[in-house]
Each structure stands twice: as structure tokens, then as C-alpha cells.
Design a protein around this motif. Sequence first.
Motif, PDB file in Angstrom:
ATOM      1  N   UNK A 122     113.209 -44.506  83.433  1.00  0.00           N
ATOM      2  CA  UNK A 122     113.883 -44.621  85.060  1.00  0.00           C
ATOM      3  C   UNK A 122     112.866 -43.490  85.768  1.00  0.00           C
ATOM      4  N   UNK A 123     113.065 -42.340  85.245  1.00  0.00           N
ATOM      5  CA  UNK A 123     112.284 -41.380  86.177  1.00  0.00           C
ATOM      6  C   UNK A 123     111.056 -41.619  86.874  1.00  0.00           C
ATOM      7  N   UNK A 124     110.130 -42.210  85.771  1.00  0.00           N
ATOM      8  CA  UNK A 124     108.797 -42.553  86.103  1.00  0.00           C
ATOM      9  C   UNK A 124     108.599 -43.755  87.073  1.00  0.00           C
ATOM     10  N   UNK A 125     109.663 -44.728  86.858  1.00  0.00           N
ATOM     11  CA  UNK A 125     109.492 -45.999  87.569  1.00  0.00           C
ATOM     12  C   UNK A 125     109.917 -45.554  88.975  1.00  0.00           C
ATOM     13  N   UNK A 126     111.060 -44.760  89.061  1.00  0.00           N
ATOM     14  CA  UNK A 126     111.503 -44.321  90.567  1.00  0.00           C
ATOM     15  C   UNK A 126     110.335 -43.535  91.352  1.00  0.00           C
ATOM     16  N   UNK A 127     109.765 -42.712  90.456  1.00  0.00           N
ATOM     17  CA  UNK A 127     108.858 -41.955  91.228  1.00  0.00           C
ATOM     18  C   UNK A 127     107.613 -43.025  91.669  1.00  0.00           C
ATOM     19  N   UNK A 128     107.200 -43.595  90.763  1.00  0.00           N
ATOM     20  CA  UNK A 128     105.885 -44.714  91.138  1.00  0.00           C
ATOM     21  C   UNK A 128     106.454 -45.455  92.147  1.00  0.00           C
ATOM     22  N   UNK A 129     107.454 -46.130  92.315  1.00  0.00           N
ATOM     23  CA  UNK A 129     107.992 -46.733  93.357  1.00  0.00           C
ATOM     24  C   UNK A 129     108.279 -46.357  94.809  1.00  0.00           C
ATOM     25  N   UNK A 130     108.544 -44.884  94.691  1.00  0.00           N
ATOM     26  CA  UNK A 130     109.033 -44.247  95.970  1.00  0.00           C
ATOM     27  C   UNK A 130     107.521 -43.745  96.452  1.00  0.00           C
ATOM     28  N   UNK A 131     106.639 -43.389  95.478  1.00  0.00           N
ATOM     29  CA  UNK A 131     105.090 -43.135  95.830  1.00  0.00           C
ATOM     30  C   UNK A 131     104.633 -44.597  96.840  1.00  0.00           C
ATOM     31  N   UNK A 132     104.761 -45.598  96.235  1.00  0.00           N
ATOM     32  CA  UNK A 132     104.491 -46.861  96.884  1.00  0.00           C
ATOM     33  C   UNK A 132     105.447 -47.109  98.115  1.00  0.00           C
ATOM     34  N   UNK A 133     106.564 -47.005  98.175  1.00  0.00           N
ATOM     35  CA  UNK A 133     107.613 -47.574  99.168  1.00  0.00           C
ATOM     36  C   UNK A 133     107.327 -46.485 100.297  1.00  0.00           C
ATOM     37  N   UNK A 134     107.570 -45.004  99.885  1.00  0.00           N
ATOM     38  CA  UNK A 134     107.973 -44.063 100.819  1.00  0.00           C
ATOM     39  C   UNK A 134     106.617 -43.123 101.318  1.00  0.00           C
ATOM     40  N   UNK A 135     105.590 -43.093 100.204  1.00  0.00           N
ATOM     41  CA  UNK A 135     104.551 -42.269 100.409  1.00  0.00           C
ATOM     42  C   UNK A 135     104.590 -41.126  99.221  1.00  0.00           C
ATOM     43  N   UNK A 136     103.320 -40.468  98.900  1.00  0.00           N
ATOM     44  CA  UNK A 136     103.397 -39.673  97.959  1.00  0.00           C
ATOM     45  C   UNK A 136     104.026 -38.300  98.415  1.00  0.00           C
ATOM     46  N   UNK A 137     104.184 -37.979  99.573  1.00  0.00           N
ATOM     47  CA  UNK A 137     104.602 -36.645 100.291  1.00  0.00           C
ATOM     48  C   UNK A 137     106.181 -36.786 100.791  1.00  0.00           C
ATOM     49  N   UNK A 138     106.731 -38.044 100.516  1.00  0.00           N
ATOM     50  CA  UNK A 138     108.129 -38.188 100.975  1.00  0.00           C
ATOM     51  C   UNK A 138     109.098 -37.370 100.164  1.00  0.00           C
ATOM     52  N   UNK A 139     109.939 -36.391 100.757  1.00  0.00           N
ATOM     53  CA  UNK A 139     110.933 -35.603  99.936  1.00  0.00           C
ATOM     54  C   UNK A 139     111.599 -36.452  99.006  1.00  0.00           C
ATOM     55  N   UNK A 140     112.083 -37.564  99.051  1.00  0.00           N
ATOM     56  CA  UNK A 140     112.580 -38.359  97.774  1.00  0.00           C
ATOM     57  C   UNK A 140     111.405 -38.713  96.714  1.00  0.00           C
ATOM     58  N   UNK A 141     110.229 -38.869  96.911  1.00  0.00           N
ATOM     59  CA  UNK A 141     109.121 -38.904  96.061  1.00  0.00           C
ATOM     60  C   UNK A 141     109.211 -37.667  95.345  1.00  0.00           C
ATOM     61  N   UNK A 142     109.108 -36.659  96.049  1.00  0.00           N
ATOM     62  CA  UNK A 142     108.932 -35.194  95.442  1.00  0.00           C
ATOM     63  C   UNK A 142     110.338 -34.928  94.486  1.00  0.00           C
ATOM     64  N   UNK A 143     111.493 -35.170  94.977  1.00  0.00           N
ATOM     65  CA  UNK A 143     112.496 -35.060  94.037  1.00  0.00           C
ATOM     66  C   UNK A 143     112.279 -35.744  92.853  1.00  0.00           C
ATOM     67  N   UNK A 144     111.862 -37.198  92.747  1.00  0.00           N
ATOM     68  CA  UNK A 144     111.454 -37.960  91.795  1.00  0.00           C
ATOM     69  C   UNK A 144     110.749 -37.218  90.834  1.00  0.00           C
ATOM     70  N   UNK A 145     109.528 -36.456  91.255  1.00  0.00           N
ATOM     71  CA  UNK A 145     108.493 -35.936  90.823  1.00  0.00           C
ATOM     72  C   UNK A 145     108.975 -34.860  89.883  1.00  0.00           C
ATOM     73  N   UNK A 146     109.864 -34.029  90.631  1.00  0.00           N
ATOM     74  CA  UNK A 146     110.277 -32.939  89.835  1.00  0.00           C
ATOM     75  C   UNK A 146     111.432 -33.220  88.797  1.00  0.00           C
ATOM     76  N   UNK A 147     112.160 -34.394  88.996  1.00  0.00           N
ATOM     77  CA  UNK A 147     112.904 -34.895  87.827  1.00  0.00           C
ATOM     78  C   UNK A 147     112.184 -35.326  86.585  1.00  0.00           C
ATOM     79  N   UNK A 148     111.038 -36.107  86.993  1.00  0.00           N
ATOM     80  CA  UNK A 148     110.196 -36.218  85.735  1.00  0.00           C
ATOM     81  C   UNK A 148     109.694 -35.154  85.048  1.00  0.00           C
TER      82      UNK A 148
END
Length: 195
Positions: A122-148
Motif C-alpha cells: 500500500x505504501x508503494x502504491x500510494x507513493x507512486x500514485x501521489x507522484x503521478x497525481x500531485x507531483x514528486x515534491x508535494x508534501x503528501x508524496x514526501x510523507x508517503x516516501x518517508x512511510x515507505x
Amino acid sequence: MGALASTYREQGRWKEAEKLEVDVMESRKIELGPDHLDTLTSMANLATTYSGQGRLEEAEMIQVQVMETFRTDRRRQRKLEVQVMETRKTKLGPDHPATLTSMASLASTLWNQNRWEEAEKLDAEVMEMRKTKLGPDHPDTLTSMADLACTWKCQGRHDAALALMETCAEAQRRILGPEHPSTLSSASSVEDWRN
């Protein structure tokens, strides 16, 4: 109101975030009940804000209350999270920010139960979808990255975890600033993991 409070929290505007989070939490207690997942999420958000303000004892009290509530019936919580996630996928779409938040919450629950392979997926899926949807530097994407990265660390994948957390910390430093709580947390993890 919760989304605005989250924005204030990400910006380090603690007092504004706190006021909204208290309002959201109290409203949810009345409307949904004290044990409802959304109420508990509001409480956890308020604890994060207290922590950011250095009000650690108050944050701990709320976190313990939330944790004890979650512990009493983790199966019910997981079922609710799955139900919310599936409903959001159907109604809003699989890459909607609310759906991704539900997926991240479920991953966190699985992580807390030491179910790291399921959490990782789930962490990986969320991170990749957030990268696509919000961009790689969005705070939510970065949170997902830290979670993974944390999930990988728990799985014993030290090198991969450290590399991902270093990337995350550098991006947070650039996007959120060096003194932001998320930046400080990630940088602290990097330092601990290097030793």
C-alpha cells in the motif's frame, strides 16, 4: 476544515491548525461518536499539532487515548478503513487524494500490526500514485516516501530504506524548509539509520 488545518500544520502555522483541529474533533465527537475512525483521526491530527508546538505531554495524552481506542478493536478499525478505502475508490476514483489518504491510513494500521509486506504494498502504491497525481515534491508524496522508507527499514532493507529517506529529507528541506517538523523527522531518521 480538516484539510485547511492540515495545510496550516504543513506550513507550521500551529495555532491556526490547532483551532481548526479542535473544532473538527469536537464536531466529529458529537456527530460520529468518540470512537469513530474520523474522530480518532482528528485527535491524532491534534496530537501532531501539539507535538509541533512542543506540547509533548498533551500530545502524548491524546496519542495514548487514540492508541488505546485502536487497540480495543483493531479488526473493526481495519474493516472500517478497508470499507472507507473501497467506497472512496468507487465513488471518487483510485487516485483521488481522499482515496490515497485512506490507503495510507490502512498501510499505517498494517504497519503498526507488524504486517510489513501488506503495508509496503500500500505504501508503494500510494507513493507512486501521489507522484503521478500531485507531483514528486508535494508534501503528501514526501510523507508517503518517508512511510515507505520506514516500512523498508522494519523489513531489514536497510540500504534501500536509507537511500529513500535521504531523498525524502533532501526534498523536504528544499520544499518545506530545514526547520519544518517533517524535514527534521526525516533528517533525524537519516542520521540514526547511518549509525
